[in-house]
Structures are given as C-alpha cells and as structure tokens.
Design a protein around this motif. Structure first.
Motif, PDB file in Angstrom:
ATOM      1  N   LEU A   1     -15.180  11.325   5.008  1.00 44.76           N
ATOM      2  CA  LEU A   1     -14.538  10.949   3.745  1.00 44.76           C
ATOM      3  C   LEU A   1     -14.285   9.444   3.666  1.00 44.76           C
ATOM      4  O   LEU A   1     -14.412   8.834   2.603  1.00 44.76           O
ATOM      5  CB  LEU A   1     -13.230  11.719   3.567  1.00 44.76           C
ATOM      6  CG  LEU A   1     -13.353  13.217   3.327  1.00 44.76           C
ATOM      7  CD1 LEU A   1     -11.969  13.852   3.258  1.00 44.76           C
ATOM      8  CD2 LEU A   1     -14.144  13.501   2.073  1.00 44.76           C
TER       9      LEU A   1
ATOM     10  N   SER B   1     -15.834   6.992   0.863  1.00 39.29           N
ATOM     11  CA  SER B   1     -14.960   6.226  -0.024  1.00 39.29           C
ATOM     12  C   SER B   1     -15.178   4.724   0.142  1.00 39.29           C
ATOM     13  O   SER B   1     -15.074   3.972  -0.837  1.00 39.29           O
ATOM     14  CB  SER B   1     -13.499   6.598   0.216  1.00 39.29           C
ATOM     15  OG  SER B   1     -13.106   6.213   1.509  1.00 39.29           O
TER      16      SER B   1
ATOM     17  N   ALA C   1     -18.408   4.001  -1.848  1.00 38.20           N
ATOM     18  CA  ALA C   1     -18.148   4.051  -3.286  1.00 38.20           C
ATOM     19  C   ALA C   1     -17.280   2.879  -3.723  1.00 38.20           C
ATOM     20  O   ALA C   1     -17.529   2.267  -4.778  1.00 38.20           O
ATOM     21  CB  ALA C   1     -17.479   5.372  -3.645  1.00 38.20           C
ATOM     22  N   GLY C   2     -16.272   2.532  -2.944  1.00 40.01           N
ATOM     23  CA  GLY C   2     -15.389   1.420  -3.290  1.00 40.01           C
ATOM     24  C   GLY C   2     -16.104   0.086  -3.288  1.00 40.01           C
ATOM     25  O   GLY C   2     -15.893  -0.744  -4.184  1.00 40.01           O
TER      26      GLY C   2
ATOM     27  N   LEU D   1      -9.283  -0.686   0.089  1.00 37.29           N
ATOM     28  CA  LEU D   1     -10.161  -0.273   1.178  1.00 37.29           C
ATOM     29  C   LEU D   1      -9.566  -0.560   2.557  1.00 37.29           C
ATOM     30  O   LEU D   1     -10.023   0.004   3.549  1.00 37.29           O
ATOM     31  CB  LEU D   1     -11.522  -0.956   1.041  1.00 37.29           C
ATOM     32  CG  LEU D   1     -12.348  -0.550  -0.178  1.00 37.29           C
ATOM     33  CD1 LEU D   1     -13.635  -1.342  -0.216  1.00 37.29           C
ATOM     34  CD2 LEU D   1     -12.623   0.927  -0.193  1.00 37.29           C
TER      35      LEU D   1
ATOM     36  N   VAL E   1      -8.047   2.582   4.117  1.00 34.47           N
ATOM     37  CA  VAL E   1      -9.141   3.486   4.478  1.00 34.47           C
ATOM     38  C   VAL E   1      -9.754   3.047   5.803  1.00 34.47           C
ATOM     39  O   VAL E   1     -10.035   3.874   6.679  1.00 34.47           O
ATOM     40  CB  VAL E   1     -10.208   3.539   3.361  1.00 34.47           C
ATOM     41  CG1 VAL E   1     -11.406   4.356   3.785  1.00 34.47           C
ATOM     42  CG2 VAL E   1      -9.616   4.084   2.085  1.00 34.47           C
TER      43      VAL E   1
END
Length: 97
Positions: free
Chosen positions: A15, A19, A22-23, A49, A52
């Motif tokens: 995940l 992400s 995509a970010g 980000l 993350v």
C-alpha cells in the motif's frame, strides 16, 4: 520477484509503494500546472508522502526483526480495525436524525 513477494512483502509495504507512486505522479501533474493553487496542492501532496515513507521504514524494520508472517498478521488486524471503524462511522452518518 514472486519469491520476494511471498517472503518479504507486507500489506503496508504494498500500500505504501502504491500510494507513493500515485502521490508522486499526481504531484508532478499538479506542479506542472499554471495556477498557484495547483502548485500548492503539489507541495501538500509532497509533504503527505513523508509519513508514508516513515511507515514503510518502520515496516521494513519490523519485518527484519520479527519476520513477515507475524508482521502481516498484525497489519491485517490493524486494517480490519480501521475498516470496522469506517463502517461504524458510515452507519452513524447514514442513520443520524
């Protein structure tokens, strides 16, 4: 690659990578826009980000220390709890008077 996914991959790693990809793509698209709010949104996405990345680093440390099976079990419980809380909140919003 399949050997890595079976032995070392975890829920948060997959995940987190998705992400991050995509970010970064979305931030590049927004940063190349003409308006200032688009560029500001790109900066906000860039700052979003950072947590993350920290989750991915902590995940890798936990896999190194405890193994991917135990870490996946704990992460599955956490994802289940978050999904249950989301469903409860959704029901509470839906049935408010």
């Amino acid at each position: 690659m399949m050997k890595f996914l079976k032995k070392k991959a975890t829920i948060f790693l997959i995940l987190g990578i998705l992400s991050m990809l995509a970010g970064v793509v979305w931030a590049i698209v927004l940063a190349s826009g003409a308006s200032a709010p688009d560029k500001l949104a790109a900066v906000y996405i860039g700052f979003a980000l950072v947590p993350v990345l920290l989750v991915i680093i902590v995940d890798r440390i936990c896999v190194w220390k405890f193994g991917s099976t135990k870490v996946n079990k704990v992460q599955l419980y956490l994802v289940g709890i978050f999904m249950a809380l989301f469903i409860i909140k959704l029901l509470a919003i839906t049935f408010t008077i």
